[in-house]
Design a protein around this motif. Structure first.
Motif, PDB file in Angstrom:
ATOM      1  N   LEU A  31       0.828  -1.222   0.000  1.00  0.00           N
ATOM      2  CA  LEU A  31       0.000   0.000   0.000  1.00  0.00           C
ATOM      3  C   LEU A  31       0.854   1.261   0.000  1.00  0.00           C
ATOM      4  O   LEU A  31       0.591   2.204  -0.751  1.00  0.00           O
ATOM      5  CB  LEU A  31      -0.934  -0.007   1.218  1.00  0.00           C
ATOM      6  CG  LEU A  31      -1.781   1.253   1.427  1.00  0.00           C
ATOM      7  CD1 LEU A  31      -2.754   1.457   0.282  1.00  0.00           C
ATOM      8  CD2 LEU A  31      -2.529   1.185   2.754  1.00  0.00           C
ATOM      9  N   VAL A  35       0.664   4.243  -2.804  1.00  0.00           N
ATOM     10  CA  VAL A  35       0.278   5.619  -2.471  1.00  0.00           C
ATOM     11  C   VAL A  35       1.386   6.589  -2.849  1.00  0.00           C
ATOM     12  O   VAL A  35       1.124   7.688  -3.363  1.00  0.00           O
ATOM     13  CB  VAL A  35      -0.059   5.721  -0.963  1.00  0.00           C
ATOM     14  CG1 VAL A  35      -0.210   7.188  -0.538  1.00  0.00           C
ATOM     15  CG2 VAL A  35      -1.325   4.941  -0.649  1.00  0.00           C
ATOM     16  N   CYS A  65      -6.460   3.608   0.652  1.00  0.00           N
ATOM     17  CA  CYS A  65      -6.142   3.579   2.088  1.00  0.00           C
ATOM     18  C   CYS A  65      -7.306   2.987   2.883  1.00  0.00           C
ATOM     19  O   CYS A  65      -7.093   2.197   3.811  1.00  0.00           O
ATOM     20  CB  CYS A  65      -5.830   4.983   2.591  1.00  0.00           C
ATOM     21  SG  CYS A  65      -4.284   5.668   1.948  1.00  0.00           S
ATOM     22  N   ASP A  70      -6.531   0.694   6.742  1.00  0.00           N
ATOM     23  CA  ASP A  70      -5.546   1.440   7.536  1.00  0.00           C
ATOM     24  C   ASP A  70      -6.064   2.871   7.724  1.00  0.00           C
ATOM     25  O   ASP A  70      -5.756   3.774   6.937  1.00  0.00           O
ATOM     26  CB  ASP A  70      -4.196   1.441   6.831  1.00  0.00           C
ATOM     27  CG  ASP A  70      -3.065   1.915   7.746  1.00  0.00           C
ATOM     28  OD1 ASP A  70      -3.372   2.587   8.755  1.00  0.00           O
ATOM     29  OD2 ASP A  70      -1.899   1.605   7.446  1.00  0.00           O
ATOM     30  N   PHE A  73      -3.329   5.597   8.360  1.00  0.00           N
ATOM     31  CA  PHE A  73      -2.643   5.975   7.119  1.00  0.00           C
ATOM     32  C   PHE A  73      -3.567   6.835   6.244  1.00  0.00           C
ATOM     33  O   PHE A  73      -3.122   7.773   5.574  1.00  0.00           O
ATOM     34  CB  PHE A  73      -2.223   4.705   6.367  1.00  0.00           C
ATOM     35  CG  PHE A  73      -1.240   4.958   5.256  1.00  0.00           C
ATOM     36  CD1 PHE A  73      -0.096   5.713   5.461  1.00  0.00           C
ATOM     37  CD2 PHE A  73      -1.470   4.440   3.980  1.00  0.00           C
ATOM     38  CE1 PHE A  73       0.814   5.950   4.437  1.00  0.00           C
ATOM     39  CE2 PHE A  73      -0.572   4.679   2.946  1.00  0.00           C
ATOM     40  CZ  PHE A  73       0.581   5.434   3.180  1.00  0.00           C
ATOM     41  N   LEU A  74      -4.860   6.521   6.265  1.00  0.00           N
ATOM     42  CA  LEU A  74      -5.831   7.314   5.518  1.00  0.00           C
ATOM     43  C   LEU A  74      -5.857   8.748   6.037  1.00  0.00           C
ATOM     44  O   LEU A  74      -5.827   9.718   5.248  1.00  0.00           O
ATOM     45  CB  LEU A  74      -7.226   6.682   5.660  1.00  0.00           C
ATOM     46  CG  LEU A  74      -8.415   7.521   5.155  1.00  0.00           C
ATOM     47  CD1 LEU A  74      -8.300   7.796   3.665  1.00  0.00           C
ATOM     48  CD2 LEU A  74      -9.734   6.824   5.466  1.00  0.00           C
ATOM     49  N   ASN A  77      -2.781  10.741   4.946  1.00  0.00           N
ATOM     50  CA  ASN A  77      -2.805  11.152   3.544  1.00  0.00           C
ATOM     51  C   ASN A  77      -3.873  12.212   3.263  1.00  0.00           C
ATOM     52  O   ASN A  77      -3.699  13.040   2.363  1.00  0.00           O
ATOM     53  CB  ASN A  77      -3.033   9.927   2.653  1.00  0.00           C
ATOM     54  CG  ASN A  77      -1.767   9.112   2.467  1.00  0.00           C
ATOM     55  OD1 ASN A  77      -0.856   9.489   1.726  1.00  0.00           O
ATOM     56  ND2 ASN A  77      -1.676   7.977   3.175  1.00  0.00           N
TER      57      ASN A  77
END
Length: 447
Positions: A31, A35, A65, A70, A73-74, A77
């Motif tokens: 991932l 990204v 994401c 996650d 992590f989302l 971002n």
């Protein structure tokens, strides 16, 4: 070349090819790399002012994401995309909208939902171009707090948003938002703030066809405020507005219910010119023929005849208590504390009877008045005193003699004016009679 003169570059082909590739890469467990690749492509499209391609890439990053599960992590971002230099407004609007969809996903845990929600509220804070999205996020947060039982906190959170100043929000959603603010304030028992919010809604706008459902919700909340403030005539006006709504007129069950409550609250309102005028206007409605009990109740109140409480209990009480159980069952909380509305109803009947007695009596003993009103002498005296204080009637009570006088003593000037008008009338009549006699005499002489 300046930014203004820079030619827009088209990255749509590269984006359309890259997104499926990076999606497969992310599904393969890489991932972060996917990204990172998309962020590089997003930078190219953003610097090339390719709004459409930038939006596609940003939305793809958000989606990947979330699908990976996650949330942390989302959120990272989302913050990164929002803070990118020269980020286009439409891009922020689109990826915020994409992230908001995930808040309704039942698979999302409560903690992750709250983390995502707070992050989105942070990103949208202070940005006018996403004010509508922030308002929706705030409403979701208030709903969560309400479900947790934190009514006061939910109301305070929602008060932060002043949607009446939002130009991008359509009037239906804007009004619904204000109604939600009203509802939470009522639940919080902050009726003053609720009334302030109610005044922000244009009643003229509520007449539009697409606003009919909103109109019914608005008056339902307004009635709760008026009930607390003991403004019974305003409650009647609210039910009149509901009754006149086209969507209510189309359903016989709905308009009958609205008309019944309209009649009931009108007769329960304190008597004055406005209340009397409304009662007479309702009496002209032909639909009253279809609810004969309420028609008779209204007719009895508008007729200058006594309404004996014993007869009212037999004729009206069973059906009224059965049809309006929620209204008459328990005490209603008002600004002055708990109030039994059935006692209010009885009080209006007593006041009606006192007005009738005033029309036919100039003087009456307290015992006779109590007999006519079906009350004790002390209760009768209390009712008369209250009506005199509110200037509904004129009366003087001779307590030692237990006599009530409804005749208003005239002032000296009034007596003198009446005498002067009487003398003038007599002289005019005498003069007219003399002319008639002279005319008859002249006619007789000619013949």
């Amino acid at each position: 070349m300046s930014k203004k003169d820079k030619m827009q570059e088209d990255y749509s082909a590269q984006v359309d090819a890259a997104i499926p590739e990076q999606t497969n890469l992310a599904k393969g467990g890489n991932l972060a790399q996917a990204v990172e690749n998309l962020l590089s492509l997003e930078k190219l499209a953003r610097q090339g002012e390719d709004s459409s391609s930038t939006t596609k890439v940003a939305v793809a990053i958000v989606r990947l994401c979330y699908e990976a599960g996650d949330i942390r992590f989302l959120n990272q971002n989302l913050q990164l995309l929002a803070k990118r230099r020269g980020q286009l407004r439409t891009v922020i609007q689109q990826f915020i909208g994409e992230a908001m969809k995930y808040l309704d996903d039942p698979k999302l845990s409560a903690a992750d939902r709250m983390e995502l929600l707070e992050n989105l509220r942070t990103i949208t804070e202070g940005k006018i171009f996403v004010e509508v999205e922030r308002a929706r996020l705030t409403r979701i947060l208030a709903s969560i707090r309400e479900k947790e039982g934190k009514i006061g906190e939910a109301a305070d959170i929602l008060q932060e948003i002043q949607v009446e100043t939002f130009g991008q929000m359509d009037k239906v959603e804007k009004t619904a938002f204000i109604l939600e603010q009203m509802r939470l304030c009522i639940e919080k028992k902050d009726f003053i703030k609720a009334m302030i919010l109610a005044n922000k809604v244009s009643k003229k706008m509520l007449t539009d066809k697409e606003m009919e459902e909103i109109k019914l919700q608005y008056y339902e909340l307004l009635i709760r405020i008026y009930l607390h403030d003991k403004k019974y005539l305003d409650i009647a006006k609210s039910y009149h507005a509901v009754y006149e709504t086209p969507i209510v007129k189309q359903s016989e069950e709905k308009w009958k219910s609205a008309l019944q409550l309209l009649v009931l609250w009108t007769v329960m309102s304190p008597y004055d010119n406005e209340q009397s005028d409304m009662a007479h206007r309702i009496q002209q409605d032909k639909n009253l023929e279809k609810i004969p009990l309420y028609k008779k109740l209204l007719d009895d109140f508008l007729t200058l005849e006594l309404m004996r409480w014993s007869n009212v209990e037999i004729e009206f009480a069973p059906q009224l208590r059965s049809a309006h159980q929620n209204l008459f069952k328990d005490n209603s909380m008002t600004i002055d504390g708990p109030v039994n509305l059935w006692d209010i109803f009885r009080s209006r009947i007593v006041e009606h009877n006192i007005r009738v007695i005033e029309k036919y009596y100039t003087r009456v003993t307290l015992d006779r008045l109590s007999q006519l009103l079906d009350l004790t002498p002390s209760e009768s005296e209390d009712f008369v005193s209250r009506m005199v204080t509110s200037k509904s009637i004129f009366a003087k009570i001779d307590r030692p003699s237990k006599i009530i006088s409804f005749r208003k003593r005239k002032e000296v000037n009034d007596v003198l004016n009446d005498w002067s008008q009487g003398v003038n009338g007599l002289l005019n009549l005498l003069e007219s009679t003399c002319h008639a006699v002279h005319r008859e005499m002249m006619v007789h002489k000619v013949n």
